[in-house]
Design an enzyme around this catalytic site. Structure first.
Site, PDB file in Angstrom:
ATOM      1  N   LYS A 250      35.841  57.549  41.424  1.00  0.00           N
ATOM      2  CA  LYS A 250      36.539  57.232  40.164  1.00  0.00           C
ATOM      3  C   LYS A 250      35.830  57.820  38.931  1.00  0.00           C
ATOM      4  O   LYS A 250      36.390  57.807  37.835  1.00  0.00           O
ATOM      5  CB  LYS A 250      36.652  55.707  39.991  1.00  0.00           C
ATOM      6  CG  LYS A 250      37.223  54.958  41.184  1.00  0.00           C
ATOM      7  CD  LYS A 250      38.697  55.201  41.343  1.00  0.00           C
ATOM      8  CE  LYS A 250      39.346  54.391  42.464  1.00  0.00           C
ATOM      9  NZ  LYS A 250      39.450  52.974  42.237  1.00  0.00           N
TER      10      LYS A 250
ATOM     11  N   GLU B 190      45.661  43.090  32.187  1.00  0.00           N
ATOM     12  CA  GLU B 190      44.239  43.487  32.275  1.00  0.00           C
ATOM     13  C   GLU B 190      43.669  43.733  30.878  1.00  0.00           C
ATOM     14  O   GLU B 190      42.557  43.317  30.564  1.00  0.00           O
ATOM     15  CB  GLU B 190      44.108  44.749  33.133  1.00  0.00           C
ATOM     16  CG  GLU B 190      44.412  44.478  34.604  1.00  0.00           C
ATOM     17  CD  GLU B 190      44.456  45.728  35.459  1.00  0.00           C
ATOM     18  OE1 GLU B 190      44.349  45.592  36.678  1.00  0.00           O
ATOM     19  OE2 GLU B 190      44.616  46.831  34.920  1.00  0.00           O
TER      20      GLU B 190
ATOM     21  N   GLY C 243      45.768  50.822  35.681  1.00  0.00           N
ATOM     22  CA  GLY C 243      47.193  50.524  35.819  1.00  0.00           C
ATOM     23  C   GLY C 243      47.798  51.026  37.106  1.00  0.00           C
ATOM     24  O   GLY C 243      48.997  50.899  37.316  1.00  0.00           O
TER      25      GLY C 243
ATOM     26  N   GLY D 120      43.482  44.602  41.898  1.00  0.00           N
ATOM     27  CA  GLY D 120      43.354  45.816  42.709  1.00  0.00           C
ATOM     28  C   GLY D 120      42.539  45.579  43.960  1.00  0.00           C
ATOM     29  O   GLY D 120      42.010  44.480  44.190  1.00  0.00           O
ATOM     30  N   SER D 121      42.422  46.626  44.768  1.00  0.00           N
ATOM     31  CA  SER D 121      41.740  46.471  46.053  1.00  0.00           C
ATOM     32  C   SER D 121      40.239  46.242  45.878  1.00  0.00           C
ATOM     33  O   SER D 121      39.623  45.526  46.676  1.00  0.00           O
ATOM     34  CB  SER D 121      41.997  47.705  46.930  1.00  0.00           C
ATOM     35  OG  SER D 121      41.577  48.874  46.277  1.00  0.00           O
TER      36      SER D 121
HETATM   37  C1  5RP Z   1      45.415  47.731  38.525  1.00  0.00           C
HETATM   38  C2  5RP Z   1      44.235  48.530  38.112  1.00  0.00           C
HETATM   39  C3  5RP Z   1      43.147  48.690  39.120  1.00  0.00           C
HETATM   40  O1  5RP Z   1      41.966  48.223  38.592  1.00  0.00           O
HETATM   41  C4  5RP Z   1      43.023  50.151  39.470  1.00  0.00           C
HETATM   42  O2  5RP Z   1      44.298  50.627  39.872  1.00  0.00           O
HETATM   43  C5  5RP Z   1      42.010  50.366  40.586  1.00  0.00           C
HETATM   44  O3  5RP Z   1      42.506  49.800  41.752  1.00  0.00           O
HETATM   45  P1  5RP Z   1      41.713  49.868  43.123  1.00  0.00           P
HETATM   46  O4  5RP Z   1      40.513  49.003  42.995  1.00  0.00           O
HETATM   47  O5  5RP Z   1      42.711  49.350  44.125  1.00  0.00           O
HETATM   48  O6  5RP Z   1      41.367  51.312  43.387  1.00  0.00           O
HETATM   49  O7  5RP Z   1      44.110  49.024  37.042  1.00  0.00           O
HETATM   50  O8  5RP Z   1      46.409  47.756  37.540  1.00  0.00           O
END
Ligand code: 5RP
Length: 238
Positions: free
Chosen positions: A136, A118, A110, A44-45
């Site tokens: 979050k 993961e 996800g 993820g980012s």
């Molecule tokens: C990927 C994930 C990521 O951890 C989740 O979507 C958070 O992503 P981001 O850091 O881009 O907000 O579960 O499958």
């Protein structure tokens, strides 16, 4: 949930963008990386910020076990060796983001479609350190559409089962076609659920035929969350 050592950061101001908060927690996660170890790396980012920071320690670690093709490519591009999870019986720490995290370390994950790998890497790790910006953190999981990886032939039935639970499920589409995960499966995203008992919810959905992985991480919940806030990185310990 304990709020421990909110890290004062003189450079932090309420004006920090979400991207800057992700950079802060990505860098803060380096304190959990033990020299000489292999590190579990999410997707993820936010994790991309961690991977970029990890490059500064690449000569001190053996390498990483990665949870997605995207993270593997990023790690390798930075010169960090990537091991097959089957060759690494146990990891000390797994570092990953989340779409939602509650006050007990339960998460929804996800959003980047990498939930199955993961969960596998999280399960082989002693400790899950979640890195996230404060948007979050939630009281109850369920506002973010819940990702569920499914075997394609089970898609319609799994969606109907979620409808019977009061949810609304839709097939995730990319470039006009169903998104195909690194594992060759589909993703359905479910809205309208309040996940008040994450453990029993995860146990129940995981048993539905055709469900590969549900995006609730309660069995593999986080023990630590590094939360990027306007006043710096807060460490939540569960
Ligand atoms: C990927 C994930 C990521 O951890 C989740 O979507 C958070 O992503 P981001 O850091 O881009 O907000 O579960 O499958």
């Amino acid at each position: 949930m304990t709020h421990a050592n909110p890290t004062p950061n003189p450079t932090t101001s309420p004006a920090l963008s979400q991207d800057e908060l992700k950079t802060l927690v990505g860098q803060a996660a380096l304190q959990y990386v033990v020299p000489g170890d292999i590190v579990g790396v999410g997707t993820g980012s936010t994790v991309n910020k961690f991977i970029d920071a990890l490059a500064s320690m690449k000569d001190q670690i053996k390498g990483a076990v990665s949870s997605s093709v995207a993270s593997t490519e990023r790690l390798k591009a930075l010169g960090i060796p990537v091991f097959d999870s089957n060759d690494v019986p146990r990891l000390g720490v797994y570092i990953d983001g989340a779409d939602e995290i509650d006050g007990h370390g339960n998460m929804v994950k996800g959003g980047g479609a990498a939930l199955t790998r993961e969960k596998i890497v999280a399960a082989q790790s002693d400790r899950f350190v979640c890195i996230a910006d404060e948007s979050k953190l939630v009281q109850t999981l369920g506002a973010f559409p819940l990702p569920v990886e499914v075997i394609p032939m089970a898609t319609q039935r799994v969606m109907a089962q979620f409808a019977a639970k009061g949810g609304t499920a839709s097939l995730r589409i990319k470039d006009g076609k169903p998104l195909v995960t690194d594992n060759g499966q589909f993703i359905v995203d479910v809205t309208g659920l309040q996940i008040t008992d994450p453990l029993s919810f995860e146990a129940e959905i995981s048993q539905w035929p055709g469900v590969v992985t549900v995006g609730v991480f309660a069995f593999q919940r986080a023990q630590v969350c590094l939360l990027g806030t306007a006043s710096g990185v807060k460490t939540l310990i569960f």
